[in-house]
Design a protein around this motif. Structure first.
Motif, PDB file in Angstrom:
ATOM      1  N   ASP A  57       0.784  -1.185  -0.089  1.00 21.77           N
ATOM      2  CA  ASP A  57       0.015  -0.134   0.057  1.00 21.77           C
ATOM      3  C   ASP A  57       0.909   1.162  -0.058  1.00 21.77           C
ATOM      4  O   ASP A  57       1.701   1.208   0.663  1.00 21.77           O
ATOM      5  CB  ASP A  57      -0.796   0.015   1.334  1.00 21.77           C
ATOM      6  CG  ASP A  57      -1.876   1.074   1.276  1.00 21.77           C
ATOM      7  OD1 ASP A  57      -2.585   1.424   0.035  1.00 21.77           O
ATOM      8  OD2 ASP A  57      -2.100   1.707   2.316  1.00 21.77           O
ATOM      9  N   LEU A  58       0.256   2.089  -0.819  1.00 23.68           N
ATOM     10  CA  LEU A  58       1.220   3.586  -0.739  1.00 23.68           C
ATOM     11  C   LEU A  58       0.313   4.665  -1.087  1.00 23.68           C
ATOM     12  O   LEU A  58      -0.519   4.971  -2.177  1.00 23.68           O
ATOM     13  CB  LEU A  58       2.339   3.383  -1.969  1.00 23.68           C
ATOM     14  CG  LEU A  58       3.196   4.742  -2.219  1.00 23.68           C
ATOM     15  CD1 LEU A  58       4.133   5.223  -1.131  1.00 23.68           C
ATOM     16  CD2 LEU A  58       4.063   4.185  -3.137  1.00 23.68           C
ATOM     17  N   ASN A  72       1.657   7.185   3.669  1.00 28.21           N
ATOM     18  CA  ASN A  72       1.722   5.938   4.388  1.00 28.21           C
ATOM     19  C   ASN A  72       2.159   4.632   3.352  1.00 28.21           C
ATOM     20  O   ASN A  72       1.707   4.939   2.281  1.00 28.21           O
ATOM     21  CB  ASN A  72       0.177   5.659   4.434  1.00 28.21           C
ATOM     22  CG  ASN A  72      -0.515   6.398   5.610  1.00 28.21           C
ATOM     23  OD1 ASN A  72       0.066   6.467   6.566  1.00 28.21           O
ATOM     24  ND2 ASN A  72      -1.562   7.068   5.526  1.00 28.21           N
ATOM     25  N   VAL A  73       3.052   4.034   3.834  1.00 33.90           N
ATOM     26  CA  VAL A  73       3.703   3.030   3.048  1.00 33.90           C
ATOM     27  C   VAL A  73       3.489   1.579   3.702  1.00 33.90           C
ATOM     28  O   VAL A  73       4.015   1.555   4.982  1.00 33.90           O
ATOM     29  CB  VAL A  73       5.272   3.448   2.690  1.00 33.90           C
ATOM     30  CG1 VAL A  73       5.600   2.265   1.872  1.00 33.90           C
ATOM     31  CG2 VAL A  73       5.286   4.613   2.169  1.00 33.90           C
ATOM     32  N   THR A  74       3.017   0.585   3.161  1.00 36.13           N
ATOM     33  CA  THR A  74       3.108  -0.775   3.801  1.00 36.13           C
ATOM     34  C   THR A  74       3.953  -1.770   2.822  1.00 36.13           C
ATOM     35  O   THR A  74       3.482  -1.772   1.689  1.00 36.13           O
ATOM     36  CB  THR A  74       1.672  -1.085   3.894  1.00 36.13           C
ATOM     37  OG1 THR A  74       0.876  -0.302   4.912  1.00 36.13           O
ATOM     38  CG2 THR A  74       1.536  -2.570   4.827  1.00 36.13           C
ATOM     39  N   GLY A 147      10.262  11.750  -5.851  1.00 36.03           N
ATOM     40  CA  GLY A 147       9.538  10.676  -6.376  1.00 36.03           C
ATOM     41  C   GLY A 147      10.678   9.446  -5.997  1.00 36.03           C
ATOM     42  O   GLY A 147      10.028   8.131  -6.432  1.00 36.03           O
ATOM     43  N   VAL A 148      11.554   9.548  -5.037  1.00 29.12           N
ATOM     44  CA  VAL A 148      12.200   8.472  -4.604  1.00 29.12           C
ATOM     45  C   VAL A 148      12.398   8.341  -3.190  1.00 29.12           C
ATOM     46  O   VAL A 148      12.829   9.449  -2.560  1.00 29.12           O
ATOM     47  CB  VAL A 148      13.680   8.147  -5.367  1.00 29.12           C
ATOM     48  CG1 VAL A 148      14.331   6.983  -4.748  1.00 29.12           C
ATOM     49  CG2 VAL A 148      13.586   8.246  -6.855  1.00 29.12           C
ATOM     50  N   SER A 183       6.229   7.000  -8.136  1.00 29.03           N
ATOM     51  CA  SER A 183       5.459   7.070  -9.366  1.00 29.03           C
ATOM     52  C   SER A 183       4.699   5.866  -9.899  1.00 29.03           C
ATOM     53  O   SER A 183       3.420   5.741 -10.141  1.00 29.03           O
ATOM     54  CB  SER A 183       6.062   7.730 -10.304  1.00 29.03           C
ATOM     55  OG  SER A 183       7.015   6.775 -10.739  1.00 29.03           O
ATOM     56  N   ASN A 184       5.373   4.636  -9.999  1.00 29.66           N
ATOM     57  CA  ASN A 184       4.969   3.303 -10.364  1.00 29.66           C
ATOM     58  C   ASN A 184       5.093   2.277  -9.403  1.00 29.66           C
ATOM     59  O   ASN A 184       4.792   1.087  -9.443  1.00 29.66           O
ATOM     60  CB  ASN A 184       5.836   2.836 -11.569  1.00 29.66           C
ATOM     61  CG  ASN A 184       7.233   2.773 -11.136  1.00 29.66           C
ATOM     62  OD1 ASN A 184       7.696   2.958  -9.917  1.00 29.66           O
ATOM     63  ND2 ASN A 184       8.225   2.307 -12.153  1.00 29.66           N
ATOM     64  N   GLN A 185       5.186   2.648  -8.048  1.00 28.55           N
ATOM     65  CA  GLN A 185       4.966   2.075  -6.765  1.00 28.55           C
ATOM     66  C   GLN A 185       5.878   0.709  -6.804  1.00 28.55           C
ATOM     67  O   GLN A 185       5.213  -0.356  -6.652  1.00 28.55           O
ATOM     68  CB  GLN A 185       3.751   1.683  -6.297  1.00 28.55           C
ATOM     69  CG  GLN A 185       2.777   2.742  -6.318  1.00 28.55           C
ATOM     70  CD  GLN A 185       1.384   2.588  -5.491  1.00 28.55           C
ATOM     71  OE1 GLN A 185       0.837   1.465  -5.109  1.00 28.55           O
ATOM     72  NE2 GLN A 185       0.442   3.520  -5.508  1.00 28.55           N
TER      73      GLN A 185
END
Length: 198
Positions: A57-58, A72-74, A147-148, A183-185
């Motif tokens: 998840d992002l 939020n990042v999982t 983006g990184v 951008s592209n997860q």
């Protein structure tokens, strides 16, 4: 009298022979145990490996007026722990950590368990970045804007291997640096270091 002496001599010779044989057998067993302890049953270090990492998840949103970012990042991480020993490896409760620029931003417990001799145990870990811990970090806004997001995951497992009645303490540590491309997860630039000690 001569017969008695001869019998006595024979008994003594038999006793000496038995004692000598017993001593030789004990020495051979001790040598065999030493050889086995130093070769086949020598304690080997358990090894943690990162098999696969993906973004579960992002969610990212910017607050341009306050120059803040809500993030939020999982992460979904597949690990494996290999026990190369000829005996089981029993490890205590451990933790997987997620770091951003040296700051702890997420953690998940790894419950105590046992890994059989020669077994490789798979583990699945879901690590969530705790956004509230990043509110004071000034680098987050610029990193997300670029983006990184550079992150680090660290796992340390501590336990014991029981070989020939001896309990040997073993610690295995694994640390992975990686980049999350917003951008592209995707996850790229993964570099892992492994360290084990007895």
């Amino acid at each position: 009298m001569d017969v008695e002496k001869a019998n006595h001599r024979r008994k003594r010779n038999r006793t000496c022979c038995c004692i000598g044989t017993t001593i030789c057998i004990i020495i051979a067993i001790v040598i065999l145990i030493l050889i086995l302890a130093l070769t086949v049953f020598k304690a080997k270090r358990p090894v943690i490996s990162y098999d696969h990492m993906s973004i579960e998840d992002l969610d990212v949103s910017f607050d341009i007026t306050k120059l803040k970012v809500h993030l939020n990042v999982t992460l979904d991480i597949d690990l494996s722990v290999k026990n190369p020993n000829k005996a089981g490896f029993k490890y205590s409760n451990s933790t997987a950590f997620l770091n951003y620029r040296g700051q702890l931003v997420g953690e998940v417990p790894l419950p105590a368990d046992q890994i059989s001799a020669g077994e490789t145990k798979p583990m699945n870990v879901s690590l969530t970045l705790m956004a509230d811990r990043l509110l004071s970090n000034s680098d987050l806004y610029s990193d997300v804007k670029s983006g990184v997001l550079a992150l680090n995951s660290n796992v340390r497992i501590s336990g014991k291997v029981k070989i020939l009645g001896l309990k040997i303490h073993a610690v295995s540590t694994s640390s992975c640096d990686f980049s999350v491309f917003i951008s592209n997860q995707t996850i790229r630039d993964q570099t892992c270091k492994y360290k084990t000690q007895l």
